[in-house]
Design a protein around this motif. Structure first.
Motif, short mmCIF file in Angstrom:
data_model
loop_
_atom_site.label_atom_id
_atom_site.label_comp_id
_atom_site.label_asym_id
_atom_site.label_seq_id
_atom_site.Cartn_x
_atom_site.Cartn_y
_atom_site.Cartn_z
N ALA A 341 16.47 43.06 45.57
CA ALA A 341 16.25 42.47 46.72
C ALA A 341 17.33 41.22 46.76
O ALA A 341 18.30 41.39 48.15
N VAL A 342 17.21 39.97 46.39
CA VAL A 342 18.44 39.44 46.22
C VAL A 342 19.70 39.05 45.57
O VAL A 342 20.92 39.11 45.82
N LYS A 343 19.51 40.38 44.50
CA LYS A 343 20.72 41.33 43.97
C LYS A 343 21.70 41.50 44.90
O LYS A 343 22.66 42.18 45.09
N TYR A 344 20.95 42.42 46.11
CA TYR A 344 21.51 43.34 46.92
C TYR A 344 21.94 42.24 48.48
O TYR A 344 21.62 43.20 48.90
N ARG A 345 21.92 40.63 47.69
CA ARG A 345 22.66 40.05 49.04
C ARG A 345 21.54 40.37 50.44
O ARG A 345 21.53 39.53 51.41
N ALA A 346 20.24 40.09 49.84
CA ALA A 346 19.39 39.85 51.12
C ALA A 346 18.67 38.15 51.12
O ALA A 346 18.32 37.13 50.16
N ASN A 347 18.87 37.54 52.00
CA ASN A 347 18.56 36.00 53.11
C ASN A 347 17.16 35.41 52.95
O ASN A 347 17.40 34.68 53.52
N HIS A 348 16.46 36.86 52.79
CA HIS A 348 15.44 36.87 53.58
C HIS A 348 14.31 37.99 52.92
O HIS A 348 14.79 38.79 53.69
N ILE A 349 13.24 38.12 52.97
CA ILE A 349 12.57 39.13 52.30
C ILE A 349 11.15 38.77 53.02
O ILE A 349 10.32 37.14 53.11
N ASP A 350 9.98 39.62 53.33
CA ASP A 350 8.88 39.64 54.13
C ASP A 350 8.19 40.02 52.68
O ASP A 350 8.45 41.55 52.17
N GLY A 367 19.21 42.70 53.05
CA GLY A 367 20.14 42.95 51.84
C GLY A 367 21.16 44.78 52.68
O GLY A 367 20.57 44.97 53.95
N ILE A 368 22.01 44.68 52.28
CA ILE A 368 22.57 45.61 52.03
C ILE A 368 22.51 47.06 52.40
O ILE A 368 23.21 48.06 52.66
N SER A 386 26.78 54.57 43.96
CA SER A 386 28.32 55.08 43.53
C SER A 386 28.73 54.66 45.08
O SER A 386 28.60 55.51 46.21
N ARG A 387 28.34 53.34 45.51
CA ARG A 387 29.79 52.34 46.85
C ARG A 387 29.78 51.65 45.99
O ARG A 387 30.41 50.66 45.15
N LEU A 388 31.01 50.59 47.29
CA LEU A 388 32.00 49.79 46.34
C LEU A 388 31.35 48.73 45.98
O LEU A 388 31.53 48.05 44.96
N GLU A 389 30.31 48.41 46.94
CA GLU A 389 29.30 46.80 46.57
C GLU A 389 28.69 46.96 45.35
O GLU A 389 29.05 45.89 45.09
N ASN A 390 28.57 48.41 44.92
CA ASN A 390 28.16 48.11 43.96
C ASN A 390 28.44 47.70 42.28
O ASN A 390 27.88 47.35 41.86
N THR A 418 14.33 52.73 55.31
CA THR A 418 15.26 51.59 55.99
C THR A 418 15.61 50.94 57.43
O THR A 418 14.42 51.65 58.19
N ASN A 419 15.24 50.00 57.48
CA ASN A 419 15.03 49.14 57.92
C ASN A 419 16.22 49.21 60.05
O ASN A 419 16.95 49.60 59.10
N ALA A 420 15.58 48.97 60.98
CA ALA A 420 16.12 48.78 62.01
C ALA A 420 17.51 48.31 61.72
O ALA A 420 19.26 48.52 62.32
N THR A 421 17.41 47.43 61.69
CA THR A 421 18.78 46.19 61.30
C THR A 421 20.02 46.98 59.95
O THR A 421 20.72 47.13 59.69
N ASN A 422 18.92 45.86 59.33
CA ASN A 422 19.75 46.07 57.58
C ASN A 422 18.82 46.06 56.73
O ASN A 422 17.57 45.56 56.96
N GLY A 423 18.83 46.28 55.32
CA GLY A 423 17.83 46.28 54.16
C GLY A 423 16.88 47.45 54.31
O GLY A 423 16.81 48.31 55.50
N VAL A 424 15.80 46.77 53.36
CA VAL A 424 15.20 48.66 53.20
C VAL A 424 13.83 48.02 53.04
O VAL A 424 13.30 46.54 52.51
#
Length: 433
Positions: A341-350, A367-368, A386-390, A418-424
């Motif tokens: 989660a941290v690696k893929y730009r999460a700044n909040h984790i529950d 995250g993304i 396979s995406r540009l961010e990775n 998938t979450n309603a806003t961002n992340g998983v």
């Protein structure tokens, strides 16, 4: 391998459906062409019959009636071969000679080869309630040299014939009543050849499409197998490198233990630990460990919060019992999910931990995220989305694979949403032993 077999079976199913649709389409085209050609043949046959009918005279019917009378009264006459009788219609011989000539003129501008036949197929004697003609031996009025074998009837007729005959010499005084049925049949002899010629381009196009799809599938399958072979070689090479690293890492650790404390020693220890972590991630060896308890979970939470002090991590923790999950595997699960989660730009984790009737671990981040079409593959070894961010994020694609292996070890289940806003959100359920 299973995915490859499934893809092949899916293609073969679709391919068979395509062949069936193409065959149905070609067959329907054949029937339409056949219907259209028979329609043209019927028009030509009508014209020929109309041209022949102008030669018919009243004497023709009289001749027929006379023959019917003999047919009705003379058993020997009934048994004669019908094609030997010369008394049928006075215009019969003319028809026999002219019908082919007339047809040739009518079909001169076409490629049609037509057979025509006019016949009386039923003579019913109303007085005696008796059919006078055998079904196998109708009265042929006229026909072409080419016989009609599988043609169609395009004209039928029915009429009553009543007459009285008085003959003192034969002592005959009788009334005759016949119901006569006739039909005219026609056949386009070269129908199949003409239709095939019409639909040949369509058939060739259909075959070309099928052949092209077969070739493309073969090429695609061949390329996929080649890629799978290369990937298998790559994975084997990575596993071999990891295995080969074990010996030098153990040697360095042993040598480092005898060195006096210094900044360089700490630097070497950190680098060796980093190498060891990578090697262990590839091999994921079985490690004996005690069961995780409430105190160890609290210690892990404190350690994790310090380790990721720049990330907002909220722990929701409830503990009743644990009869199965080891400390090593617990840390393996949480470390990989949180690090991912941290690696893929999460700044909040529950993080929710519930050790009750079963063990439930839930990790949700902002995250993304993971594209939905890739979520079915994220637990495969070495798989990366396979995406540009990775491309800007380092990794071996082993973290979630290790998580899945650990869950399977305890016969548990894991799913991602998938979450309603961002992340998983990852949900793990492990049964108690």
């Amino acid at each position: 391998m299973n995915k490859g077999i499934g893809t092949t079976l899916l293609f073969l199913s679709c391919f068979l459906v395509l062949i069936a649709l193409q065959s149905y389409y070609v067959y329907n085209s054949y029937l339409l062409e056949e219907k259209e050609l028979n329609k043209q043949v019927k028009i030509i046959a009508d014209d020929v019959v109309k041209q022949l009918e102008k030669y018919e005279t009243d004497a023709s019917e009289d001749s027929l009636i006379l023959s019917l009378k003999k047919l009705s009264s003379n058993q020997l006459f009934m048994n004669q071969k019908l094609d030997e009788r010369k008394q049928w219609f006075t215009f019969k011989n003319f028809y026999e000679k002219e019908v082919d000539s007339i047809l040739d003129k009518k079909t001169a501008s076409t490629n049609f080869k037509i057979a025509l036949r006019s016949e009386i197929y039923s003579v019913y004697d109303e007085n005696r309630k008796l059919e006078l003609l055998s079904k196998k031996h109708p009265l042929i009025l006229f026909k072409t040299k080419a016989p009609v074998s599988v043609g169609f009837v395009f004209s039928e007729g029915k009429w009553n014939s009543n007459f009285t005959e008085r003959d003192t010499e034969l002592k005959v005084d009788a009334h005759y009543h016949y119901i006569i049925r006739s039909r005219i049949s026609v056949e386009l002899i070269n129908l199949s050849a003409l239709v095939f010629k019409k639909i040949l381009p369509l058939s060739l196009v259909s075959l070309a499409i099928i052949a092209l799809l077969t070739y493309l599938f073969w090429r695609t399958t061949k390329n996929l197998k080649l890629q799978q072979s290369k990937l298998a070689q790559l994975y084997t090479s990575i596993d071999s490198i990891s295995h080969e690293l074990s010996t030098p890492i153990a040697t360095l650790k042993f040598s480092l233990a005898g060195m006096p404390a210094s900044d360089n020693k700490q630097l070497f220890e950190r680098q060796i630990q980093r190498l060891e972590k990578v090697a262990c991630a590839v091999k994921n060896p079985e490690v004996d460990s005690e069961l995780i308890d409430e105190a160890a979970i609290k210690a892990y939470i404190d350690q994790t919060l310090k380790r990721f002090n720049g990330v907002g991590i909220d722990f929701d923790f409830a503990f009743k019992a644990n009869t199965q999950l080891s400390k090593h595997d617990f840390e393996q699960l949480l470390n990989n999910l949180i690090e991912n989660a941290v690696k893929y730009r999460a700044n909040h984790i529950d993080v929710k931990l519930d050790f009750s009737s079963q063990i439930n671990i839930q990790v949700a981040d902002n995250g993304i995220g993971i594209p939905k079409d890739a979520q079915a593959y994220i637990f495969d070894k070495y798989y990366r989305v396979s995406r540009l961010e990775n491309l800007q994020i380092t990794g071996l694609g082993l973290g979630l694979h290790i998580v899945k292996q650990t869950v399977d070890k305890y016969l548990g289940s894991i799913d991602v949403s998938t979450n309603a806003t961002n992340g998983v959100t990852f949900n793990i359920n492990l049964p108690h032993a």
